[in-house]
Scaffold this motif. Structure first.
Motif, PDB file in Angstrom:
ATOM      1  N   UNK A  25     -89.900 -39.721  44.623  1.00  0.00           N
ATOM      2  CA  UNK A  25     -89.173 -39.382  45.620  1.00  0.00           C
ATOM      3  C   UNK A  25     -87.573 -39.415  45.374  1.00  0.00           C
ATOM      4  N   UNK A  26     -87.045 -38.233  45.316  1.00  0.00           N
ATOM      5  CA  UNK A  26     -85.558 -38.000  45.009  1.00  0.00           C
ATOM      6  C   UNK A  26     -84.808 -38.744  46.145  1.00  0.00           C
ATOM      7  N   UNK A  27     -83.543 -39.071  45.862  1.00  0.00           N
ATOM      8  CA  UNK A  27     -82.553 -39.588  46.863  1.00  0.00           C
ATOM      9  C   UNK A  27     -82.174 -39.163  48.169  1.00  0.00           C
ATOM     10  N   UNK A  28     -82.526 -37.657  48.133  1.00  0.00           N
ATOM     11  CA  UNK A  28     -82.207 -36.961  49.107  1.00  0.00           C
ATOM     12  C   UNK A  28     -83.538 -37.365  50.063  1.00  0.00           C
ATOM     13  N   UNK A  64     -95.637 -49.743  38.544  1.00  0.00           N
ATOM     14  CA  UNK A  64     -96.276 -48.563  37.993  1.00  0.00           C
ATOM     15  C   UNK A  64     -97.383 -48.012  38.414  1.00  0.00           C
ATOM     16  N   UNK A  65     -98.081 -47.457  37.664  1.00  0.00           N
ATOM     17  CA  UNK A  65     -99.251 -46.289  38.148  1.00  0.00           C
ATOM     18  C   UNK A  65    -100.463 -47.060  38.268  1.00  0.00           C
ATOM     19  N   UNK A  66    -100.951 -48.187  37.590  1.00  0.00           N
ATOM     20  CA  UNK A  66    -102.368 -48.617  37.524  1.00  0.00           C
ATOM     21  C   UNK A  66    -102.161 -50.226  37.704  1.00  0.00           C
ATOM     22  N   UNK A  67    -101.896 -50.623  38.721  1.00  0.00           N
ATOM     23  CA  UNK A  67    -101.707 -52.171  38.992  1.00  0.00           C
ATOM     24  C   UNK A  67    -103.039 -52.761  39.191  1.00  0.00           C
ATOM     25  N   UNK A  68    -103.794 -52.122  39.716  1.00  0.00           N
ATOM     26  CA  UNK A  68    -105.126 -52.611  40.112  1.00  0.00           C
ATOM     27  C   UNK A  68    -105.948 -52.826  38.492  1.00  0.00           C
ATOM     28  N   UNK A  69    -105.987 -51.754  37.873  1.00  0.00           N
ATOM     29  CA  UNK A  69    -106.605 -51.896  36.527  1.00  0.00           C
ATOM     30  C   UNK A  69    -106.116 -53.001  35.804  1.00  0.00           C
ATOM     31  N   UNK A  70    -104.740 -52.801  35.528  1.00  0.00           N
ATOM     32  CA  UNK A  70    -104.011 -53.776  34.422  1.00  0.00           C
ATOM     33  C   UNK A  70    -104.107 -55.191  35.262  1.00  0.00           C
ATOM     34  N   UNK A  71    -104.288 -55.437  36.378  1.00  0.00           N
ATOM     35  CA  UNK A  71    -104.331 -57.005  36.758  1.00  0.00           C
ATOM     36  C   UNK A  71    -105.590 -57.426  36.079  1.00  0.00           C
ATOM     37  N   UNK A  72    -106.721 -56.910  36.491  1.00  0.00           N
ATOM     38  CA  UNK A  72    -108.127 -57.358  35.872  1.00  0.00           C
ATOM     39  C   UNK A  72    -108.016 -57.219  34.598  1.00  0.00           C
ATOM     40  N   UNK A  87     -86.264 -47.590  46.651  1.00  0.00           N
ATOM     41  CA  UNK A  87     -85.183 -47.053  45.931  1.00  0.00           C
ATOM     42  C   UNK A  87     -85.567 -46.267  44.761  1.00  0.00           C
ATOM     43  N   UNK A  88     -84.531 -45.651  44.063  1.00  0.00           N
ATOM     44  CA  UNK A  88     -84.831 -44.819  43.177  1.00  0.00           C
ATOM     45  C   UNK A  88     -85.473 -45.338  41.938  1.00  0.00           C
ATOM     46  N   UNK A  89     -85.533 -46.555  41.666  1.00  0.00           N
ATOM     47  CA  UNK A  89     -86.210 -47.302  40.669  1.00  0.00           C
ATOM     48  C   UNK A  89     -87.583 -47.240  40.631  1.00  0.00           C
ATOM     49  N   UNK A  90     -88.392 -47.534  39.557  1.00  0.00           N
ATOM     50  CA  UNK A  90     -90.043 -47.719  39.685  1.00  0.00           C
ATOM     51  C   UNK A  90     -90.273 -49.033  40.389  1.00  0.00           C
ATOM     52  N   UNK A  91     -90.679 -48.973  41.356  1.00  0.00           N
ATOM     53  CA  UNK A  91     -91.310 -50.049  42.355  1.00  0.00           C
ATOM     54  C   UNK A  91     -90.199 -51.188  42.155  1.00  0.00           C
ATOM     55  N   UNK A  92     -88.977 -50.976  42.351  1.00  0.00           N
ATOM     56  CA  UNK A  92     -87.935 -51.972  42.254  1.00  0.00           C
ATOM     57  C   UNK A  92     -87.371 -52.320  43.599  1.00  0.00           C
ATOM     58  N   UNK A  93     -87.683 -51.732  44.626  1.00  0.00           N
ATOM     59  CA  UNK A  93     -87.198 -52.033  45.978  1.00  0.00           C
ATOM     60  C   UNK A  93     -87.349 -53.661  46.308  1.00  0.00           C
ATOM     61  N   UNK A  94     -86.679 -53.713  47.577  1.00  0.00           N
ATOM     62  CA  UNK A  94     -86.763 -55.072  48.288  1.00  0.00           C
ATOM     63  C   UNK A  94     -87.986 -55.242  48.949  1.00  0.00           C
TER      64      UNK A  94
END
Length: 310
Positions: free
Chosen positions: A93-96, A118-126, A141-148
């Motif tokens: 999602x862009x800022x607009x 990121x993209x594959x949290x379920x797989x990577x956790x296992x 926010x504009x980061x990769x899963x960095x929001x509050x």
């Protein structure tokens, strides 16, 4: 009063959240999802699971190729939404877009952030042997899963869990969590905590090249690898049958006693030696066939030592 929401999601994982928000009485003014893709033998266009659910609920569906044009931003803003709820949408999602809803955009993420952004949290956790996973509601926010982060729900990962098991447990857990978060937002009571900078890890998209099983690794690690990739793309190995290597996906296994040369069959029940310890196969899928139990496979294809998986 109920919120005006835009829902953005694509796969099965997102459907329970869409349904929960509708059941809570929120006004879902639009659903954004990915375009239908050809699937099946006839290669007919197959709408996403979210689009199918939205149609049942009578909600308008949009499938833009991009959100980065002025026209796309204007169309999104015209809905005058209080908030957007995003669950595995599959498009950045862009800022607009992030700025358009009154209260912002809220993402349901399938990990305990900041671990497995990121993209594959379920797989990577296992695959990593994590003791627990969970879902979090995050203001985007504009980061990769960095929001509050606003809300969290946790779930233990057992040794028997595959990626699909964890997926199916987290989906309804996340739906209830997001519904609670939107209720708190409606009351003006939703609060946020910044993510820690410690413990950040990234869940890279699964590459099919990493799916081949390495039997030289310890049994516990091989088990996590198999379960973390089950059912898709599926961890695989080759079994020589009638002198030809046949690719087989292993979908579910359990720890077993024994040891030997890595990959060697230790009996007639699909117990396989690893670098340290052994595994017994419980479910598998031969190339071009449907998944089946080990018992079903062995009835049609009896195998025993000295055959070796490779």
């Amino acid at each position: 009063m109920p919120l005006r929401l835009i829902f953005m999601g694509t796969p099965d994982f997102a459907v329970p959240t869409l349904r929960a928000l509708a059941e809570r009485g929120h006004e879902i003014v639009a659903v954004y999802t990915r375009e239908a893709k050809p699937a099946g033998r006839g290669m007919k266009l197959q709408p996403t699971p979210v689009e199918q659910e939205a149609r049942k609920l009578g909600i308008p569906v949009l499938t833009p190729k991009t959100l980065r044009t002025p026209d796309a931003a204007a169309e999104f803003a015209a809905f005058q939404a209080d908030a957007a709820v995003v669950v595995a949408y599959g498009m950045i999602l862009p800022q607009a877009i992030l700025d358009a809803p009154k209260f912002g955009c809220f993402n349901l993420h399938g990990s305990l952030l900041p671990r497995w952004r990121g993209a594959a949290p379920i797989n990577r956790a296992i695959m990593a042997g994590d003791a627990e996973s969970g879902v979090m509601v995050m203001k985007m926010d504009v980061g990769l899963d960095t929001g509050d982060v606003a809300m969290t729900a946790r779930l233990p990962i057992t040794e028997t869990m595959t990626a699909v098991d964890l997926h199916d447990a987290l989906a309804p857990l996340g739906a209830a969590l997001m519904a609670d978060a939107m209720a708190a937002l409606e009351r003006g009571e939703l609060s946020f905590v910044k993510q820690s900078e410690d413990g950040v890890t990234y869940a890279a998209k699964i590459d099919k090249a990493e799916a081949r099983i390495d039997w030289s690794k310890p049994a516990a690690e091989v088990l996590r690898h198999i379960h973390g990739l089950s059912p898709f793309p599926g961890a695989w190995c080759e079994l020589p049958l009638d002198g030809e290597p046949v690719r087989i996906k292993l979908l579910r296994c359990e720890a077993a006693r024994g040891g030997g040369e890595p990959g060697a069959l230790l009996g007639d029940d699909l117990t396989i030696a690893c670098g340290d310890g052994a595994l017994r196969v419980l479910q598998l899928q031969r190339a071009g066939k449907q998944p089946m139990s080990a018992e079903q496979f062995l009835r049609g294809t009896p195998v025993k030592p000295p055959l070796r998986m490779c």
